[in-house]
Design a protein around this motif. Sequence first.
Motif, PDB file in Angstrom:
ATOM      1  N   LEU A  20       0.829  -1.215   0.000  1.00  0.00           N
ATOM      2  CA  LEU A  20       0.000   0.000   0.000  1.00  0.00           C
ATOM      3  C   LEU A  20       0.859   1.259   0.000  1.00  0.00           C
ATOM      4  CD1 LEU A  20      -2.865  -0.970   2.477  1.00  0.00           C
ATOM      5  CD2 LEU A  20      -3.034  -0.662   0.000  1.00  0.00           C
ATOM      6  N   LEU A  21       1.933   1.250   0.781  1.00  0.00           N
ATOM      7  CA  LEU A  21       2.811   2.426   0.813  1.00  0.00           C
ATOM      8  C   LEU A  21       3.498   2.627  -0.533  1.00  0.00           C
ATOM      9  CD1 LEU A  21       4.055   4.719   2.419  1.00  0.00           C
ATOM     10  CD2 LEU A  21       5.831   3.131   3.217  1.00  0.00           C
ATOM     11  N   SER A  22       3.916   1.537  -1.165  1.00  0.00           N
ATOM     12  CA  SER A  22       4.552   1.638  -2.489  1.00  0.00           C
ATOM     13  C   SER A  22       3.592   2.230  -3.510  1.00  0.00           C
ATOM     14  CB  SER A  22       5.025   0.255  -2.954  1.00  0.00           C
ATOM     15  OG  SER A  22       5.974  -0.282  -2.071  1.00  0.00           O
ATOM     16  N   VAL A  23       2.341   1.775  -3.465  1.00  0.00           N
ATOM     17  CA  VAL A  23       1.328   2.308  -4.378  1.00  0.00           C
ATOM     18  C   VAL A  23       1.110   3.799  -4.120  1.00  0.00           C
ATOM     19  CG1 VAL A  23      -1.117   2.221  -4.999  1.00  0.00           C
ATOM     20  CG2 VAL A  23       0.166   0.101  -4.698  1.00  0.00           C
ATOM     21  N   LEU A  24       1.060   4.180  -2.846  1.00  0.00           N
ATOM     22  CA  LEU A  24       0.848   5.590  -2.491  1.00  0.00           C
ATOM     23  C   LEU A  24       1.976   6.465  -3.024  1.00  0.00           C
ATOM     24  CD1 LEU A  24      -0.614   7.850  -0.983  1.00  0.00           C
ATOM     25  CD2 LEU A  24       0.637   7.173   1.085  1.00  0.00           C
ATOM     26  N   ILE A  25       3.213   6.070  -2.803  1.00  0.00           N
ATOM     27  CA  ILE A  25       4.359   6.863  -3.274  1.00  0.00           C
ATOM     28  C   ILE A  25       4.379   6.925  -4.798  1.00  0.00           C
ATOM     29  CG2 ILE A  25       6.862   7.093  -3.256  1.00  0.00           C
ATOM     30  CD1 ILE A  25       5.502   7.583  -0.565  1.00  0.00           C
ATOM     31  N   TYR A  26       4.063   5.810  -5.440  1.00  0.00           N
ATOM     32  CA  TYR A  26       4.026   5.788  -6.906  1.00  0.00           C
ATOM     33  C   TYR A  26       2.982   6.767  -7.434  1.00  0.00           C
ATOM     34  CZ  TYR A  26       3.154   4.123 -11.638  1.00  0.00           C
ATOM     35  OH  TYR A  26       2.978   4.056 -12.997  1.00  0.00           O
ATOM     36  N   LEU A  27       1.807   6.775  -6.827  1.00  0.00           N
ATOM     37  CA  LEU A  27       0.743   7.679  -7.272  1.00  0.00           C
ATOM     38  C   LEU A  27       1.121   9.136  -7.038  1.00  0.00           C
ATOM     39  CD1 LEU A  27      -2.412   5.744  -5.992  1.00  0.00           C
ATOM     40  CD2 LEU A  27      -1.673   6.033  -8.361  1.00  0.00           C
ATOM     41  N   ILE A  28       1.752   9.425  -5.908  1.00  0.00           N
ATOM     42  CA  ILE A  28       2.177  10.794  -5.627  1.00  0.00           C
ATOM     43  C   ILE A  28       3.150  11.276  -6.693  1.00  0.00           C
ATOM     44  CG2 ILE A  28       3.501  12.238  -4.033  1.00  0.00           C
ATOM     45  CD1 ILE A  28       2.345  10.586  -1.744  1.00  0.00           C
ATOM     46  N   ASN A  29       4.068  10.414  -7.100  1.00  0.00           N
ATOM     47  CA  ASN A  29       5.099  10.793  -8.070  1.00  0.00           C
ATOM     48  C   ASN A  29       4.587  10.861  -9.497  1.00  0.00           C
ATOM     49  OD1 ASN A  29       7.059  10.988  -6.102  1.00  0.00           O
ATOM     50  ND2 ASN A  29       7.775   8.888  -6.362  1.00  0.00           N
ATOM     51  N   THR A  30       3.558  10.090  -9.831  1.00  0.00           N
ATOM     52  CA  THR A  30       3.107  10.012 -11.220  1.00  0.00           C
ATOM     53  C   THR A  30       1.799  10.747 -11.497  1.00  0.00           C
ATOM     54  OG1 THR A  30       2.019   7.890 -10.769  1.00  0.00           O
ATOM     55  CG2 THR A  30       4.285   7.814 -11.591  1.00  0.00           C
ATOM     56  N   VAL A  31       0.880  10.735 -10.535  1.00  0.00           N
ATOM     57  CA  VAL A  31      -0.444  11.331 -10.771  1.00  0.00           C
ATOM     58  C   VAL A  31      -0.491  12.801 -10.371  1.00  0.00           C
ATOM     59  CG1 VAL A  31      -2.897  11.177 -10.194  1.00  0.00           C
ATOM     60  CG2 VAL A  31      -1.548   9.097 -10.508  1.00  0.00           C
ATOM     61  N   GLY A  32       0.218  13.142  -9.299  1.00  0.00           N
ATOM     62  CA  GLY A  32       0.203  14.523  -8.843  1.00  0.00           C
ATOM     63  C   GLY A  32      -0.856  14.776  -7.787  1.00  0.00           C
ATOM     64  N   PRO A  33      -1.403  16.010  -7.732  1.00  0.00           N
ATOM     65  CA  PRO A  33      -2.318  16.407  -6.657  1.00  0.00           C
ATOM     66  C   PRO A  33      -3.565  15.526  -6.505  1.00  0.00           C
ATOM     67  CG  PRO A  33      -1.584  18.331  -7.865  1.00  0.00           C
ATOM     68  CD  PRO A  33      -1.104  17.150  -8.640  1.00  0.00           C
TER      69      PRO A  33
END
Length: 277
Positions: free
Chosen positions: A159-172
Amino acid sequence: MEPDVLLKIIVSIVVIGYVFDQLLDFLNLKSQRQDIPDEVAAFYDREKYLKSLAYHRELTQFSFITSAFSVVLSLVMLLSGGFGWLDSVVRNYVHYDIMVALVFFGLILMASDVLTLPFQWYSTFVIEEKYGFNKTIARTFLLDKVKGWLLGAIFGGVLLSVLIYLINTVGPSFWIWFAVIASSFMLFMNMFYTSLILPLFNKLAPLPDGELKTAIQEYALKVNFPLDNIFVIDGSKRSAKANAFFSGMGKKKKIVLYDTLINNHTTEELVAVLAHE
């Protein structure tokens, strides 16, 4: 926002939350009744009632100590820059954002759990033992901790990996996608917790045919509760406390009864407990 302002806000939230929680526990403790109402005095043993009050009081008082210890640790790390220091140390050895987050939070959670381990041990082997509840042996206690760490690393890490990935790729708008993923994960766990996770800690066995199983099935049919299976869990492996719960969704709901509950209650009482759940 300036870093010192943000730090003050975080510290204020931690302190205010701690004080508020402890105040509620204190007020609940002060409001305990020592007498038994006349309506229930005829069938509720006064000695057992007072023992339950003493047990609850001792647990609450002990929680004041454990909570204070955790809050002090958090404040020390915040005010001394401990989190920033740990982050810099991790970044000296790890260079990918997801791995940095995994190692950083993994170290914090592991250190926190190890530091509070004496409190967990005391609660289990002193307080629970004192009131006749503890059935856990040291080996089971330690194995539970190791299994919990492994499961936390797997599920928390994903879950943490998914969260960091989304922050870096999807943005706000990352939080929208993560909310969907986290909600889906919670639904998945609700559906398969009994069949996938629980057997790692306890033995589950189908409830044998007989009066109890028939009574439960009839009640489930009466209240239109779709029932897939009824299991008995070896709760006596860790505690003398009795409990029951159900899990699953749709037509795949499962009822789980603690063996301690079955051993100490009549069929009618057990059905009443399930109705409450």
